[in-house]
Design an enzyme around this catalytic site. Sequence first.
Site, PDB file in Angstrom:
ATOM      1  N   SER A 211      61.680  53.155 -29.393  1.00 24.38           N
ATOM      2  CA  SER A 211      61.873  53.613 -28.254  1.00 24.38           C
ATOM      3  C   SER A 211      61.193  54.884 -28.009  1.00 24.38           C
ATOM      4  O   SER A 211      61.032  55.385 -26.832  1.00 24.38           O
ATOM      5  CB  SER A 211      63.381  53.296 -27.587  1.00 24.38           C
ATOM      6  OG  SER A 211      64.261  54.145 -28.159  1.00 24.38           O
ATOM      7  N   GLY A 212      61.329  55.562 -29.169  1.00 28.33           N
ATOM      8  CA  GLY A 212      61.201  57.121 -29.022  1.00 28.33           C
ATOM      9  C   GLY A 212      62.222  57.936 -28.993  1.00 28.33           C
ATOM     10  O   GLY A 212      62.224  59.260 -28.918  1.00 28.33           O
TER      11      GLY A 212
ATOM     12  N   ASP B 270      67.904  56.926 -31.695  1.00 28.48           N
ATOM     13  CA  ASP B 270      68.486  55.849 -32.591  1.00 28.48           C
ATOM     14  C   ASP B 270      67.602  55.253 -33.349  1.00 28.48           C
ATOM     15  O   ASP B 270      67.566  55.020 -34.529  1.00 28.48           O
ATOM     16  CB  ASP B 270      69.055  55.026 -31.562  1.00 28.48           C
ATOM     17  CG  ASP B 270      70.592  55.680 -31.012  1.00 28.48           C
ATOM     18  OD1 ASP B 270      70.988  56.471 -31.577  1.00 28.48           O
ATOM     19  OD2 ASP B 270      70.938  55.332 -30.000  1.00 28.48           O
ATOM     20  N   SER B 271      66.361  54.977 -32.624  1.00 25.49           N
ATOM     21  CA  SER B 271      65.311  54.149 -33.307  1.00 25.49           C
ATOM     22  C   SER B 271      64.569  54.823 -34.385  1.00 25.49           C
ATOM     23  O   SER B 271      64.182  54.370 -35.244  1.00 25.49           O
ATOM     24  CB  SER B 271      64.424  53.512 -32.209  1.00 25.49           C
ATOM     25  OG  SER B 271      63.826  54.286 -31.329  1.00 25.49           O
TER      26      SER B 271
ATOM     27  N   PHE C  15      57.452  48.408 -27.218  1.00 26.94           N
ATOM     28  CA  PHE C  15      57.273  47.346 -26.212  1.00 26.94           C
ATOM     29  C   PHE C  15      57.138  48.005 -24.605  1.00 26.94           C
ATOM     30  O   PHE C  15      58.133  48.905 -24.574  1.00 26.94           O
ATOM     31  CB  PHE C  15      58.387  46.255 -26.004  1.00 26.94           C
ATOM     32  CG  PHE C  15      58.212  45.118 -27.229  1.00 26.94           C
ATOM     33  CD1 PHE C  15      57.488  44.455 -27.490  1.00 26.94           C
ATOM     34  CD2 PHE C  15      59.456  45.487 -27.959  1.00 26.94           C
ATOM     35  CE1 PHE C  15      57.591  43.600 -28.425  1.00 26.94           C
ATOM     36  CE2 PHE C  15      59.704  44.360 -29.016  1.00 26.94           C
ATOM     37  CZ  PHE C  15      58.507  43.382 -29.499  1.00 26.94           C
TER      38      PHE C  15
ATOM     39  N   CYS D  93      67.862  40.290 -21.013  1.00 26.89           N
ATOM     40  CA  CYS D  93      66.845  40.810 -21.603  1.00 26.89           C
ATOM     41  C   CYS D  93      66.837  40.754 -23.007  1.00 26.89           C
ATOM     42  O   CYS D  93      65.701  40.306 -23.876  1.00 26.89           O
ATOM     43  CB  CYS D  93      66.615  42.245 -21.212  1.00 26.89           C
ATOM     44  SG  CYS D  93      64.939  43.020 -21.923  1.00 26.89           S
TER      45      CYS D  93
ATOM     46  N   GLY E  49      67.481  49.788 -33.398  1.00 27.23           N
ATOM     47  CA  GLY E  49      68.377  51.178 -33.477  1.00 27.23           C
ATOM     48  C   GLY E  49      69.681  50.812 -32.991  1.00 27.23           C
ATOM     49  O   GLY E  49      70.548  51.700 -32.468  1.00 27.23           O
TER      50      GLY E  49
ATOM     51  N   CYS F 220      67.517  50.240 -18.001  1.00 26.50           N
ATOM     52  CA  CYS F 220      66.294  51.107 -18.443  1.00 26.50           C
ATOM     53  C   CYS F 220      65.062  51.128 -17.312  1.00 26.50           C
ATOM     54  O   CYS F 220      64.583  52.183 -17.067  1.00 26.50           O
ATOM     55  CB  CYS F 220      65.893  50.487 -19.777  1.00 26.50           C
ATOM     56  SG  CYS F 220      65.091  48.657 -19.459  1.00 26.50           S
TER      57      CYS F 220
END
Length: 354
Positions: free
Chosen positions: A12-13, A16-17, A36, A95, A119, A192
């Site tokens: 996601s940037g 965590d990820s 995504f 989702c 993440g 989000c």
Amino acid sequence: MKKQRKVLLAISGGVDSTTAAILLKQQGFDITAIHFEFYKSNVHEESMIGISTICEQLNIPLVQLDISKEFEATVFPYYGSEYLTGRTPCPCSYCNLNVKWRYLYQYASDNGFDQIATGHYIRISAIDGFFRILRGIDPAKDQSYFLWNLPQEYLAKSIMPLGNLTKSEVKTIAAQWGFEQLARKPESMGVCFLRGKDYRIFLEEQSILNKGIAGDIVDENGVTIGTHDGIHRYTIGQKRGIANIPKNKCVVRIDAEKNQLHIGPWDSLFFDTLKLTNCILTGVEAGVHNNVKVMIRGFGQNPQLECTLKLGGNGQAIVELNDPAWAPMQGQPTVVYSDEILLGGGYLHSAWNR
């Protein structure tokens, strides 16, 4: 030489990820990151610069996949229809099952990846013949509640690098690898696709719900005490936004059929019995199960509560709580645990007292 296992990591940037990518790289996996695009916005274009920089710095390939049409066609109708029927949706759980993990798993399967990773702060382990989600060890970050409905085939293919770490440890690792600014960045909260916008405004701007469908506000004696501007603007336990409501009163029931809000004493919202529908409880047979716990979310968050679970064979269950919960909301997941192990859950249909 042993062949490296190919892992597809959802990125996601965020810290965590990014830290998940670092840890997988340290463990010797052959990593590809996939980002995504769930929802069209100018913010996404800006964030992609940061994501590309992260992947370049870690020397891992990046795949960008626009699934915004699929996301909007799947999540938005659910989100709006739940509010229209007086229920409170949980878009993250919906989702995760129907979009995020589905497309992550599908892309990995179609392109020769051995495993998938995210993440999330959870652990996954094979227990008694099933792949089980276990709580992350950081109680403040555990995300198992939102993943209660993931199927076995997704879990069997998954690696969760952050499950045994705390948030502070994750930030430290990121900083050590040169991502100090990312580690200091405030954490994004909430749904989000709202991007900080009030959900009511979002629903109306997207024409998911019509604005200003007025109806009556009724007290516990059936007397009309005012009007509301759309039931989608209210939820169980709410008092904000209702003019002249007494201090000890709040929304106790939403009657979507009559387009009414019912106001009553806040302490009338304590319930010890819950009915669940659309239950997914892997490896749990129909019958009575004691010594389990459930987590439910009302107006805020209720503590985890011990209960007896009476599971039917029709996807329905009755939960009898040892201690009552306050303001459980119809439409929200009720998630079942055995100690640290997530067993599954269902959606809250109704609540009452024995």
